[in-house]
Design a protein around this motif. Structure first.
Motif, short mmCIF file in Angstrom:
data_model
loop_
_atom_site.label_atom_id
_atom_site.label_comp_id
_atom_site.label_asym_id
_atom_site.label_seq_id
_atom_site.Cartn_x
_atom_site.Cartn_y
_atom_site.Cartn_z
N SER A 84 1.50 -0.73 4.51
CA SER A 84 1.73 0.61 5.04
C SER A 84 3.04 0.63 5.84
O SER A 84 3.52 -0.41 6.29
CB SER A 84 0.58 1.04 5.93
N PHE A 185 12.43 3.71 0.42
CA PHE A 185 11.27 4.17 -0.34
C PHE A 185 11.45 3.69 -1.77
O PHE A 185 12.48 3.11 -2.13
CB PHE A 185 11.09 5.69 -0.26
N GLU B 290 0.36 1.21 -4.86
CA GLU B 290 1.08 1.46 -3.62
C GLU B 290 1.15 2.94 -3.33
O GLU B 290 1.01 3.38 -2.19
CB GLU B 290 2.49 0.87 -3.69
N ARG B 291 1.34 3.72 -4.39
CA ARG B 291 1.44 5.16 -4.20
C ARG B 291 0.09 5.76 -3.84
O ARG B 291 0.02 6.69 -3.04
CB ARG B 291 2.06 5.82 -5.42
N GLN B 294 -0.28 5.09 -0.35
CA GLN B 294 0.62 5.96 0.41
C GLN B 294 -0.05 7.32 0.65
O GLN B 294 0.03 7.88 1.73
CB GLN B 294 1.88 6.15 -0.42
N GLU B 297 -2.74 6.89 3.19
CA GLU B 297 -2.14 6.74 4.51
C GLU B 297 -1.68 8.08 5.07
O GLU B 297 -1.93 8.41 6.22
CB GLU B 297 -0.96 5.79 4.39
N ARG B 303 0.21 8.49 10.84
CA ARG B 303 1.62 8.21 10.88
C ARG B 303 2.38 8.92 12.00
O ARG B 303 3.45 8.51 12.38
CB ARG B 303 2.14 8.68 9.52
N LEU B 350 9.57 9.02 4.19
CA LEU B 350 8.54 9.76 3.47
C LEU B 350 9.09 11.09 2.97
O LEU B 350 8.85 11.49 1.82
CB LEU B 350 7.35 10.04 4.39
N ILE B 425 1.43 13.07 -3.92
CA ILE B 425 2.04 12.41 -2.78
C ILE B 425 2.88 13.39 -1.97
O ILE B 425 2.82 13.41 -0.74
CB ILE B 425 2.91 11.22 -3.24
N THR B 429 2.18 14.21 1.81
CA THR B 429 3.24 14.00 2.80
C THR B 429 3.45 15.25 3.63
O THR B 429 3.55 15.20 4.85
CB THR B 429 4.56 13.63 2.08
#
Lengths: 239, 458
Positions: A84, A185, B290-291, B294, B297, B303, B350, B425, B429
């Motif tokens: 993360s 990114f 990973e996405r 993301q 998260e 965040r 992001l 995503i 975000t």
């Protein structure tokens, strides 16, 4: 080059050590926190690669902490399954020089190790970069190859400068995005590849010797001698 | 049904009942004091005054003058059915008056004049009376008083009226409270039934909401929460399905490629080529995970403590410039209109990644020959906006809400590379930044707009 690998997972540790030995490093490995801390503090290393989560109540971050508290500036790369942004930021703020999430390609790790080595050993403060007959004047911002003047966009100039500063070294797409664009990114498409092929069209086209080489699945490398496994320039990059 | 003891409604009933009774008692006491009490004091004042007047006319003895005055009062015909006069001699014998009996206190008035209530015989009838007994200087007693039978009747009427009123009010209080209890239980019952449905697995169940009272507001809040939970659950269910199906496909592909290579490729270069292919496929899968992480998260909202002040215009310019070459290669014209100093609080990487995703999509789906316009600016004055407008085929209105779901892909675009996570995503975000992703009709094409709250000026 002396290199310390602190990683508890045997398979990953072997993968890293084997790769580093092949690349010509002297490698010591260790699989827990307390021993890792002793080794890291008690010897002089050129680079330390450590896992963030380690057995033995001392984790990767506290090793970095101790090291920095003792005034040692040994470059440290954290390798972690904690991917993360929080984890990355806390790792970097904690004093690590780079943060790589697992799983990773060894070439990416090696490229980052080499980049850190260059950073900790600053080269001659020259006002001009040169690779074969390609010259970049840092004061006048003039780029020439042989007798030909090459006109570049500001971003292309920075891209070329980064490649030339890292001559004969592998640079990955992520490294380029971080250093040239200052973003971290994962670009989904080949946006970096397109930028490189633009630059290549200006720098390499119509010249017999290619200077910008693509390494499949890894990144790029600038140099007069094509590296093993480099693809013909026309391929541009992985589809 | 809960027991009466535990019922908050029953407790409210009891509380309000007691409060109602107490207030009725208080009001009655004030009223009684104000009516009967005043009358009583009035009578006392009048008989004392009458007694004073009589004595002023006479010498203060049970002699002729006083006697005559008493007789005159008795015979004047004024107020004769209520007035009481009685003159007693020093030996206690009646001299004149209209009483047949009088209280025994008249014989021993040691400490002067006395006001008292007693039942006396007047004109032959027993009657309640208020009396003022006054000793005379030469012996004897002057009794001035008033027949209270009428007074008592009024007092009785007032008491009855007060009791009746109290009874009716008490009944109304209890009745109203019981009604209130039923209403509360009915409204709560609707919420409890919905909760039971949801517990049983029917996540689409909602509390019926009508009106604008507290229960309606509570119902709306709970419904909104349920909407969100249902959406998240649906997302999780969708992801599980996607992992079960969509991820099996690429894994199967890698496996069969390796298997095929092992069985059929004899030369090292060909084997290594197959291994490279497999690594690339696996890298794609890792990137996919990973996405997904993301998104998780961003959705968890952890965040925001890492947010910093940044210029959205600058990010739009950076990413727009980064994609200019890619757009050109794809045969798409990319134009950029991004003024600086559009400040928001957020995560720079992001947001850059989100803008890059929108540009990726626009280039990929608009297709050659189309145009993309990136525009950063204020939206309706109070929000920061980055809009990516393409004049390609766009997204049908019915699909627009679905494309932000994980793994959802438009039927027409399944042949294009992609994993169906890009917009999910971007949307996650935007939400993590307290904003949102809007997909609008570009007429023609699509406008994908990220809206974010402006940074508060510090």
């Amino acid at each position: 080059m002396r290199c310390l690998v602190i990683e508890d997972e045997a398979e990953t540790s072997n993968y890293i050590c084997k790769g580093l030995r092949e690349a010509g490093y002297l490698v010591s490995a260790c699989d827990n926190g307390p021993d890792g801390l002793d080794l890291a503090v008690g010897n002089d290393w050129d680079i330390i690669i450590l896992d963030r989560m380690l057995p033995g109540r001392i984790d990767g971050l506290s090793i970095v902490d101790k090291l920095r508290a003792l005034g040692k500036q040994t470059p440290v790369i954290i390798v972690s399954a904690l991917t993360s942004i929080d984890a990355r930021v806390s790792g970097l703020r904690g004093g690590a020089d780079d943060y790589l999430s697992k799983p990773f390609a060894f070439s990416e790790l090696l490229a980052r190790i080499e980049a850190l080595q260059r950073r900790s050993a600053p080269g001659a403060d020259s006002s001009q970069l040169q690779v074969a007959d390609l010259k970049l004047d840092l004061r006048t911002l003039r780029v020439t190859r042989g007798a030909k003047v090459i006109t570049l966009q500001p971003r292309e100039y920075r891209l070329l400068e980064y490649l030339m500063r890292n001559v004969n070294q592998v640079v990955t797409r992520t490294m380029l995005l971080e250093s040239v664009w200052d973003y971290h990114f994962d670009p989904q498409t080949n946006v970096i590849d397109v930028q490189i092929s633009r630059l290549r069209a200006k720098v390499d086209k119509d010249f017999p010797v290619m200077l910008i080489h693509t390494l499949r699945g890894v990144g790029y490398r600038m140099g007069a001698i094509p590296p093993d496994g480099a693809e013909p320039a026309a391929a541009g990059g992985p589809a | 049904m809960i027991t009466l003891r535990a019922s908050i409604a029953a407790k409210l009933v009891l509380g309000y009942g007691l409060l109602g009774t107490a207030s009725i008692v208080l009001v009655s006491a004030v009223f009684y004091h104000g009516t009967v009490g005043v009358l009583d004091r009035d009578i006392d004042g009048r008989i004392v005054a009458q007694s004073d007047r009589l004595l002023a006319h006479a010498t203060g003895q049970a002699d002729g003058a006083l006697l005559a005055e008493v007789r005159r009062q008795l015979d004047d015909g004024i107020d004769s059915d209520r007035e009481i006069f009685q003159l007693l001699a020093a030996d206690g014998k009646p001299v004149a008056g209209n009483l047949g009996s009088w209280p025994a206190e008249a014989a021993r008035l040691d400490d002067g004049a006395t006001l008292l209530s007693a039942v006396v015989k007047r004109d032959g009838h027993a009657t309640p009376a208020r009396l003022y007994l006054r000793p005379l200087a030469g012996g004897g007693v002057l009794i001035v008083g008033r027949d209270l039978s009428e007074q008592e009747a009024v007092r009785g009427v007032i008491w009855r009226a007060l009791l009746a009123g109290a009874g009716v009010s008490l009944l109304l209080t209890v009745g109203g409270a019981l009604l209130f209890r039923r209403v509360v239980e009915r409204r709560l019952g609707a919420i409890r039934r919905t909760a039971a449905h949801i517990e049983a697995g029917d996540l689409s169940s909602r509390i019926p909401v009508s009106g604008r009272d507290e229960f309606a507001l509570l119902g709306r809040d709970i419904n909104r929460m349920l909407d969100r939970i249902e959406l998240l659950m649906e997302g999780i269910r969708h992801v599980s399905n996607a992992i079960a199906h969509d991820l099996r496909t690429p894994l199967g592909r890698v496996r069969s490629k390796l298997d095929d290579a092992l069985r059929h490729e004899a030369t090292v270069p060909r084997l290594s080529c197959a291994a490279h292919d497999a690594i690339e496929d696996i890298d794609d899968l890792i990137r996919l995970f990973e996405r997904l992480l993301q998104i998780a998260e961003a959705e968890s909202g952890m965040r925001s403590r890492l947010f910093e002040r940044l210029d959205l215009g600058l990010i739009a310019t950076d990413i727009g410039e980064m994609y200019e070459a890619s757009a050109e290669d794809g045969g798409v014209t990319l134009t950029l209109d991004a003024p600086e100093h559009l400040y928001v609080d957020g995560d720079r990487n992001l947001l850059a990644s989100a803008v890059a995703s929108l540009l990726d999509n626009a280039i990929k789906y608009a297709g050659p020959g189309h145009a993309i316009h990136v525009r950063a600016g204020l939206f309706h004055g109070g929000l920061a906006s980055i809009a990516v407008h393409d004049n390609g085929p766009g997204i049908p209105e019915t699909e627009r809400a679905k494309v932000t779901r994980r793994f959802y892909r438009l039927y027409d675009s399944r042949h294009l590379p992609g994993n169906g996570l890009g917009l999910a995503i971007v949307s996650a975000t935007a939400l993590a930044h307290g904003g949102e992703l809007l997909l609008e009709d570009g007429a023609p094409g699509l406008v994908a707009r990220i809206l974010l709250p402006l940074a508060r000026s510090s």
